[in-house]
Design an enzyme around this catalytic site. Sequence first.
Site, PDB file in Angstrom:
ATOM      1  N   ASP A 186      36.546  41.771  46.398  1.00 60.38           N
ATOM      2  CA  ASP A 186      37.351  40.394  46.578  1.00 60.38           C
ATOM      3  C   ASP A 186      37.125  39.959  48.126  1.00 60.38           C
ATOM      4  O   ASP A 186      38.305  39.846  48.579  1.00 60.38           O
ATOM      5  CB  ASP A 186      38.531  40.456  46.169  1.00 60.38           C
ATOM      6  CG  ASP A 186      38.687  40.867  44.593  1.00 60.38           C
ATOM      7  OD1 ASP A 186      37.800  40.765  44.215  1.00 60.38           O
ATOM      8  OD2 ASP A 186      39.794  41.587  44.184  1.00 60.38           O
ATOM      9  N   GLU A 228      38.393  31.511  38.855  1.00 65.72           N
ATOM     10  CA  GLU A 228      39.392  31.974  39.530  1.00 65.72           C
ATOM     11  C   GLU A 228      38.712  32.076  41.156  1.00 65.72           C
ATOM     12  O   GLU A 228      37.549  31.769  41.327  1.00 65.72           O
ATOM     13  CB  GLU A 228      39.718  33.737  39.287  1.00 65.72           C
ATOM     14  CG  GLU A 228      38.422  34.390  38.994  1.00 65.72           C
ATOM     15  CD  GLU A 228      39.032  35.553  38.175  1.00 65.72           C
ATOM     16  OE1 GLU A 228      39.971  35.790  37.607  1.00 65.72           O
ATOM     17  OE2 GLU A 228      38.128  36.497  37.976  1.00 65.72           O
TER      18      GLU A 228
END
Length: 504
Positions: A15, A188
């Site tokens: 991430d 997302e």
Amino acid sequence: MTTLYNPLLNGFHPDPSVVRVGDDWFLATSTFEYLPGIPIHRSSDFENWELIGHVATREGQLAVADVPTAGGAWAPTLRHRDGVFHLVITDAMGRGMLHFTATDAAGPWSDGDLILKQDGTGSVDGIDPDIAWGEDGTVYITFSGLLLSGEGVGQHLGIQQVRVDLDRHIALEEPRSLWSGTGGQFPEAPHLYPVDGRWYLMIAEGGTERGHGISIARGDSPEGPFETAPQNPLVSARSTIRPVQNTGHGDLVIGPDGTWLCVLLGVRPRSMTRAFSALGRETFVTAVRWEDDGWPAIDPVLLHARPGTRVDIDFSTARELDREWIAVRQTPDSIADLDARADALVLHGDGRTLDDPRPVFLGRRQEHLTNAVTVAVDVSAGVGGLAVRYDERFHVEIEAGGGAVVARAVVADLVQEWTAPVASDVLELHIESRPPHAGGGFPRTSDVFHLAVTADGVRQELAQIDGRFLSSETAESFTGRVIGAYAVAGDVVVTRWTAKGDDE
């Protein structure tokens, strides 16, 4: 010319979010239940990266002490404005959506403020927050509307946004829906960028596994409405033979020489069907081009591994822990005793095993597919050893004490052990990860663990364990392999640590 190494950050670094400040780049990644949380790496050339600090270094900045596996620090966004670094993140199943600040990316960082709902009843309910400022200074928090608690838990509501009063850390409105992507599951990881008079909204879709990808839309305002790019997904390795899979969850930045780059996560799977990713999600980078129609194009992610590395730590001279050490749901300093002996690190066992959510375990990320770690220990007053951990239900270890050494594999509810007597309490314990051998056919796993002990100068092999059982696909983990020393009972004295590896 800049060399784009891939992985950009080896091992458990998912991430990624990146920001350029002057002639330096700063990169943040997720840490889930580990502390210190949210590492910050810095580079002046986009080739060499230094771990300069962490956002969460103190108890309470992240409420990870009791979060379930896969909870904790999810998906940061790192930005810089008017001399201040801003980082927003979700402490999943912990404190909620948080905003941290620092004037120096190395820290110290603030304690973290909850981004409250408009009615002040709790934090904004969502994950993967992004922070952006409009031309008039309006603060926008854009996020994936995943419900983490209450009725409908686990439901995705698409990409949402709220305007926020950053002084009071409270939303100025109810969440608004911006865009739901192109139809892939789990929209997302949103990021907003102003480029040449337009606002671009880049997201991840398809889930963080083999269907993962990046899509983009654009509009005239950070609030939308947004037009979907005709060439989506911009990035995806789905249904390809590329060595880097699961590519997605990216962040754009202007790199050296004015080139645009995308940092993103991916995995390096192995086996006959390339089904098992031993190291979990890592950080990669690839080039971005802006086309004449105003849409970006992102190159496929290519594998370009760095040279191998070696780390030697002699605790008779290393009297402080370096920044690479991490612990599970507690800080390394809370379990690592460098005062008990002047020539060693001591771990004090209290009965907790590696099955416990908070083991006495001090580890470092496995960074290479071919890897060997040796730890020198004295177990005359304790029981403990060397382990590879994915979580409390998936770990492999070699444990010594009481005149015996045990090699153990824990895979969900299955446990297998191999035991051998040893005459000495001063030992070297070894865990090596080696490439699989096809044996006349295709390799069926990611790698093979070799567990061994050296006593009185004689090395004894105890076990070979199939590495697929400690892969992200088997453990269904967001993290990656962490290798460390641990204690179960009494005092385990660690005098030396050696780790070496490469990606052959």
